[in-house]
Design an enzyme around this catalytic site. Sequence first.
Site, mmCIF file in Angstrom:
data_model
loop_
_atom_site.group_PDB
_atom_site.id
_atom_site.type_symbol
_atom_site.label_atom_id
_atom_site.label_comp_id
_atom_site.label_asym_id
_atom_site.label_seq_id
_atom_site.Cartn_x
_atom_site.Cartn_y
_atom_site.Cartn_z
ATOM 1 N N LEU A 18 42.083 31.680 43.689
ATOM 2 C CA LEU A 18 42.982 32.325 42.725
ATOM 3 C C LEU A 18 42.251 32.615 41.414
ATOM 4 O O LEU A 18 42.397 33.683 40.825
ATOM 5 C CB LEU A 18 44.206 31.434 42.471
ATOM 6 N N CYS A 652 38.519 17.779 18.104
ATOM 7 C CA CYS A 652 38.867 19.203 18.235
ATOM 8 C C CYS A 652 40.326 19.464 17.938
ATOM 9 O O CYS A 652 40.986 20.145 18.707
ATOM 10 C CB CYS A 652 38.669 19.674 19.653
ATOM 11 N N HIS A 703 36.569 29.704 17.983
ATOM 12 C CA HIS A 703 37.258 30.267 19.148
ATOM 13 C C HIS A 703 37.413 31.775 19.030
ATOM 14 O O HIS A 703 37.851 32.433 19.958
ATOM 15 C CB HIS A 703 38.632 29.613 19.310
HETATM 16 N N1 GLN Z 1 29.239 18.321 20.401
HETATM 17 C C1 GLN Z 1 30.066 19.147 21.217
HETATM 18 C C2 GLN Z 1 29.657 20.595 21.069
HETATM 19 O O1 GLN Z 1 29.306 21.000 20.023
HETATM 20 C C3 GLN Z 1 31.516 19.007 20.851
HETATM 21 C C4 GLN Z 1 32.383 19.828 21.761
HETATM 22 C C5 GLN Z 1 33.846 19.591 21.554
HETATM 23 O O2 GLN Z 1 34.260 19.074 20.541
HETATM 24 N N2 GLN Z 1 34.669 19.987 22.481
HETATM 25 O O3 GLN Z 1 29.722 21.367 21.992
HETATM 26 ZN ZN ZN Z 2 35.508 20.277 19.097
#
Ligand code: GLN
Ligand code: ZN
Length: 764
Positions: A18, A652, A703
Amino acid sequence: MAITHNLGFPRIGAKRELKFALERYWKDQSSRDELKAVGAQLRERHWQDQARLDFVPVGDFAFYDQVLDMSFTLGNLPERVRGFHGDALDNAFRVARGRSAQAAEEHGACCSGVAAGEMTKWFDTNYHYIVPEFTATTNFSLDATRLVTQLAEARACGVNAKPVIIGPVTYLWLGKSKDDSDRLALLPKLLPVYGALLDAFAAQGVDWVQIDEPALVTELDAKWRDAFVTAYDSLSARRVKLLLATYFGQLQDNLELACALPIDGLHIDAINARDELVRAAAMLPDTAVLSAGVINGRNIWKTDLNATLEWLTPLAKTLGERLWIAPSCSLLHVPVDLESEQKLDAEIRAWLAFALQKLDELTVLADALNHGRDSVASALASNAQAIENRRTSPRVNNPAVKAAVAKIDAALGQRLNPYITRASKQAARLKLPAFPTTTIGSFPQTAEIRHARSQFKAGALDEAGYQIAMQAEIVRSVREQEALGLDVLVHGEAERNDMVEYFGEQLEGYAFSQFGWVQSYGSRCVKPPILFGDISRPKAMTVEWITYAQSLTDKPMKGMLTGPVTILNWSFVRDDQPRSVSCRQLALAIREEVLDLEKAGVRVIQIDEAALREGLPLRRSQWHAYLQWAVESFRLTANGVQDETQIHTHMCYSEFNDIIASIADMDADVITIETSRSDMELLDAFDNFKYPNEIGPGVYDIHSPNIPSQEHIVQLMRKAAERIPRERLWVNPDCGLKTRQWAEVVPALTNMVAAAKTLRAQQH
Ligand code: GLN
Ligand code: ZN
């Protein structure tokens, strides 16, 4: 006669068919009909796979998300896509992704038009759903086409179909009001549409409908509890039988409420709430069915069938035909088929069960209940053997690790001195300017990196050749960072394909599958490593890479590690000891790495806890216990270093309001967090709680392909400085740069460094 059924099946396909079909369609490499055909094939295959069950779920398939599909069934489309005509599938993708296909990616903002629907975690799983949107004037209207069509398809496959829908109260509970109106006020408008849907099923001759109300395992106030009564009173008049399904936890004070609803059956997650099952058997009217979720739908371990039969047999005797058995929840959260695995170590493989194997287990249990244990004697014996092997295997049990965990005391997690003392020693050693700049760890995963990795995996590149290719990437990252004028550098993580897998592969106690994919959202899947045994670290994991990177520059190079809580939360974890114990084992292993990095002269060490918040239990009353061991594990990992060594952590997310005190308890010298998308609003947490150490609020939204301007970054940092003293602020992106291009990263970081210089030049 116990009846077997299933709550839902993984739809992504054993080979992620998928996913690939979706991505081809989005890239305009296939037609809508081709995509739909793949969907139909998967549904058919999965029904065949489940055909031996007494009832098979229909409506659990979704091209993107089952909650989104429910929104379409109920006619609850966000305003912004109502104007679109054409195929409903494209409209669903517009809501999910902010665009229907690739067009927007190629043409940029001009054609993207609609904002993507918000996505959030499905209860405490790693699956993400598209949040239903409501306003005071939301109206609903039934579109039963999808469900009715799939019902006919399922019947054509010869299975006994049981439609699965999300219940009205949970549907409202999952959504968000866009105008601060009370979404429960919509219930009277919603119920007739549910009624009409049940009528549509009845018209098709449907007997049972599974109506999912997992909101019942959360803490509900009186208003929400009342809504259940209103809702089911209204639906009980319909001509289909309702099996109300709860899962992911205990009902606790909602148990009586659920048992008193005018429903025809109740499903309870026996993995989490076995006692409640027994209580429900006593409370339900003697016409109602009780469905026991006896196979864990959230992990990949074989069920101890004999132990299950021990407690299930008496219940079966009491309930007779009224006992149904099933996995605890939809199997969406486990991979499809263990048979696909060619490389898994045979001993470990014998301990596992993926979705198909879980259904085998279910039928063995039913046979044992219905025809006596002798009828499945050999299946039960080999299951007992596997369970015993796993329990006693030296691969699982490492006495040295158990002894080390037993010896843990609070002092191990305690820095030698408070932050204030450490900060001045670190300042003297690191000699950083005000508003120091850094990045979060990874730099772009370039085509060269991916190529070298796949060559290495395929055996076309040897270890030494791979090492050279990765070192070349490190050289590139270091040169770029020096040219940019960053203050604390990173090596770029070229050698890591995944921040958990990379460490799992080097730890004892971890195994990896080839096809153990689980849907995370839309076409995105993750392949969680399998934590099966006591965890130890045979040798240093990152020291060579970091010392190599440090040898290229005089600036401080950050050691880069993934923290124990994140490793745990992104793995399939053993079920034979509490998660807290596995987490402490991970903590001790990563602690050794921290100390080795320090010994090698690394002055700054970052320990990522990207997934710490995700692990919060569904019920607030259980948060405290989780946070306690999670924070303790981080402290064990990080706090064995000297005052002069600076510990960073990265998270994050930025919804810290309710956990800020625990975050502060971790006692990292510096924390970097995600804040850029909400204009620092998320720093609100820092209004009421004076965070004591240093913070880098992310000022570059990684992002997005957008390049933040210098002025924008200065502005964001000024907002941050209203809440956090400037001498404790860092300037950094909000996450790793892995998914970006160098062509975006260089201008963005140029602006970031320039912004830091502007800030330094300004008076207090
Ligand atoms: N040290 C990781 C990176 O920079 C942190 C990634 C994350 O926080 N998801 O890719
Ligand atoms: Zn992150």
